[in-house]
Design a protein around this motif. Structure first.
Motif, PDB file in Angstrom:
ATOM      1  N   CYS A   4       0.818  -1.111  -0.069  1.00 16.62           N
ATOM      2  CA  CYS A   4       0.112   0.147   0.029  1.00 16.62           C
ATOM      3  C   CYS A   4       0.791   1.376   0.064  1.00 16.62           C
ATOM      4  O   CYS A   4       0.486   2.244  -0.681  1.00 16.62           O
ATOM      5  CB  CYS A   4      -1.034  -0.037   1.217  1.00 16.62           C
ATOM      6  N   HIS A   9      -1.694   3.378  -2.135  1.00 17.50           N
ATOM      7  CA  HIS A   9      -2.922   2.893  -2.291  1.00 17.50           C
ATOM      8  C   HIS A   9      -3.801   3.789  -1.351  1.00 17.50           C
ATOM      9  O   HIS A   9      -3.199   4.468  -0.419  1.00 17.50           O
ATOM     10  CB  HIS A   9      -3.114   1.552  -1.823  1.00 17.50           C
ATOM     11  N   CYS A  11      -5.808   3.823   1.168  1.00 18.81           N
ATOM     12  CA  CYS A  11      -6.238   3.028   2.204  1.00 18.81           C
ATOM     13  C   CYS A  11      -5.514   3.721   3.592  1.00 18.81           C
ATOM     14  O   CYS A  11      -4.426   4.523   3.394  1.00 18.81           O
ATOM     15  CB  CYS A  11      -6.099   1.538   2.234  1.00 18.81           C
ATOM     16  N   LEU A  13      -3.044   2.507   5.324  1.00 12.06           N
ATOM     17  CA  LEU A  13      -1.801   2.076   5.381  1.00 12.06           C
ATOM     18  C   LEU A  13      -0.892   3.163   4.609  1.00 12.06           C
ATOM     19  O   LEU A  13       0.313   3.000   5.071  1.00 12.06           O
ATOM     20  CB  LEU A  13      -1.663   0.672   5.040  1.00 12.06           C
ATOM     21  N   TRP A  53      -4.046  -6.198  -2.741  1.00 11.54           N
ATOM     22  CA  TRP A  53      -3.318  -5.350  -1.723  1.00 11.54           C
ATOM     23  C   TRP A  53      -3.012  -5.557  -0.483  1.00 11.54           C
ATOM     24  O   TRP A  53      -3.673  -6.447   0.020  1.00 11.54           O
ATOM     25  CB  TRP A  53      -4.295  -3.904  -1.801  1.00 11.54           C
ATOM     26  N   GLU A  54      -1.830  -5.039   0.155  1.00 10.93           N
ATOM     27  CA  GLU A  54      -1.268  -5.384   1.332  1.00 10.93           C
ATOM     28  C   GLU A  54      -2.528  -5.300   2.407  1.00 10.93           C
ATOM     29  O   GLU A  54      -2.610  -6.104   3.456  1.00 10.93           O
ATOM     30  CB  GLU A  54      -0.120  -4.444   1.875  1.00 10.93           C
ATOM     31  N   CYS A  55      -3.180  -4.234   2.497  1.00 14.08           N
ATOM     32  CA  CYS A  55      -4.311  -4.059   3.437  1.00 14.08           C
ATOM     33  C   CYS A  55      -5.299  -5.032   3.350  1.00 14.08           C
ATOM     34  O   CYS A  55      -5.989  -5.226   4.535  1.00 14.08           O
ATOM     35  CB  CYS A  55      -5.076  -2.612   3.220  1.00 14.08           C
ATOM     36  N   ARG A  58      -3.042  -7.566   5.647  1.00 14.43           N
ATOM     37  CA  ARG A  58      -2.763  -7.053   7.000  1.00 14.43           C
ATOM     38  C   ARG A  58      -3.855  -6.712   7.865  1.00 14.43           C
ATOM     39  O   ARG A  58      -3.748  -6.884   9.321  1.00 14.43           O
ATOM     40  CB  ARG A  58      -1.831  -5.766   6.878  1.00 14.43           C
ATOM     41  N   ASN A  59      -4.907  -6.084   7.433  1.00 14.90           N
ATOM     42  CA  ASN A  59      -5.759  -5.513   8.330  1.00 14.90           C
ATOM     43  C   ASN A  59      -6.851  -6.612   8.885  1.00 14.90           C
ATOM     44  O   ASN A  59      -7.657  -6.626   9.528  1.00 14.90           O
ATOM     45  CB  ASN A  59      -6.502  -4.413   7.781  1.00 14.90           C
ATOM     46  N   ARG A  86      -8.731  -5.349  -2.080  1.00 16.81           N
ATOM     47  CA  ARG A  86      -8.436  -4.639  -0.974  1.00 16.81           C
ATOM     48  C   ARG A  86      -8.938  -4.651   0.258  1.00 16.81           C
ATOM     49  O   ARG A  86      -9.814  -5.533   0.462  1.00 16.81           O
ATOM     50  CB  ARG A  86      -8.547  -3.067  -1.660  1.00 16.81           C
ATOM     51  N   GLU A  87      -8.725  -3.886   1.130  1.00 20.93           N
ATOM     52  CA  GLU A  87      -9.194  -4.019   2.549  1.00 20.93           C
ATOM     53  C   GLU A  87     -10.759  -3.740   2.258  1.00 20.93           C
ATOM     54  O   GLU A  87     -11.372  -3.347   1.630  1.00 20.93           O
ATOM     55  CB  GLU A  87      -8.616  -2.791   3.370  1.00 20.93           C
TER      56      GLU A  87
END
Length: 87
Positions: A4, A9, A11, A13, A53-55, A58-59, A86-87
């Motif tokens: 992110c 991104h 978000c 993050l 996406w990382e989020c 991770r979230n 994505r998140e």
């Protein structure tokens, strides 16, 4: 898999650093432009494109991993050209 921060991104993050702000804006915008260009080339070559996406991971803890895996599995079996998770 897009981080992110490195891909700017929209978000929680991603936060642009306070120091050397102009450098980081230019760097991250360059990453975004490169991503769009590469995705366009891959699409023209007939590739299907999935971006996680990382989020999304991770979230959301272990449940997030399972959700992402299930969505990717369904996408791979389907006909959609692209997916963004994505998140």
């Amino acid at each position: 898999m897009n981080g992110c921060y490195w891909h700017g991104h929209d978000c929680a993050l991603f936060r642009l650093p306070a120091s050397n702000r102009e450098f980081w804006q230019t760097k991250i915008e360059g990453n975004r432009v490169r991503d769009a260009r590469n995705m366009s080339v891959l699409n023209r070559l007939g590739w299907r494109i999935g971006v996680v996406w990382e989020c999304a991971l991770r979230n959301n803890g272990p449940e997030g991993l399972e959700t992402v895996a299930n969505r990717l599995s369904a996408w791979l079996k389907g006909q959609e050209e692209t997916i963004g998770i994505r998140e």
